[in-house]
Motif scaffolding. Structure first.
Motif: not given
Length: 125
Positions: A21-23, A68-71, A77-79, A95-99
């Motif tokens: 998980s990524c919160a 499998t990725i899900s949101r 949160t992304v799983y 985990c990474a996030a993009d603007r």
């Protein structure tokens, strides 16, 4: 700023499953995509999977058919569901996030603006 916290890593045997998980917290409204990368000892960080806020998903060949990725947008949160794990999946998963997601560059770590601390996944044979 966006803060990312991964969880769910651990030690499993080959063939087992894990769900990471990524919160995300903070200025999450600025995020348009999230991804998972991994880094094994002595190796470069590599792309695993990404999802954009249109629902498009992008998988590395090594992840297709097993991961499998899900949101969950309500939970920010992304799983990452990982099945049929192999010893070669052993790595620290980030985990990474993009603007401003550019789908053409989904596979490169330089596309992403925010990173979590990582969670260790170890798969024994």
């Amino acid at each position: 700023q966006v803060q990312l916290v991964e969880s769910g890593g651990g030690l499993v045997q080959a063939g087992a499953s894990l769900r990471l998980s990524c919160a995300a917290s903070g200025r999450t409204v600025s995020v348009s995509a999230m991804a998972w990368f991994r880094q094994a000892p002595g190796k470069e960080r590599e792309f695993v999977v990404a999802i954009d806020w249109s629902g498009n998903t992008y998988y590395a060949d090594s992840a297709k058919g097993r991961f499998t990725i899900s949101r969950d947008s309500a939970k920010n949160t992304v799983y990452l569901q990982m099945n049929s794990l192999k010893p070669e999946d052993t790595a620290v998963y980030y985990c990474a996030a993009d603007r401003d997601f550019r789908h053409t560059y989904y596979y490169t770590q330089y596309e992403y603006d925010y990173w979590g601390q990582g969670t260790q996944v170890t798969v024994s044979s």
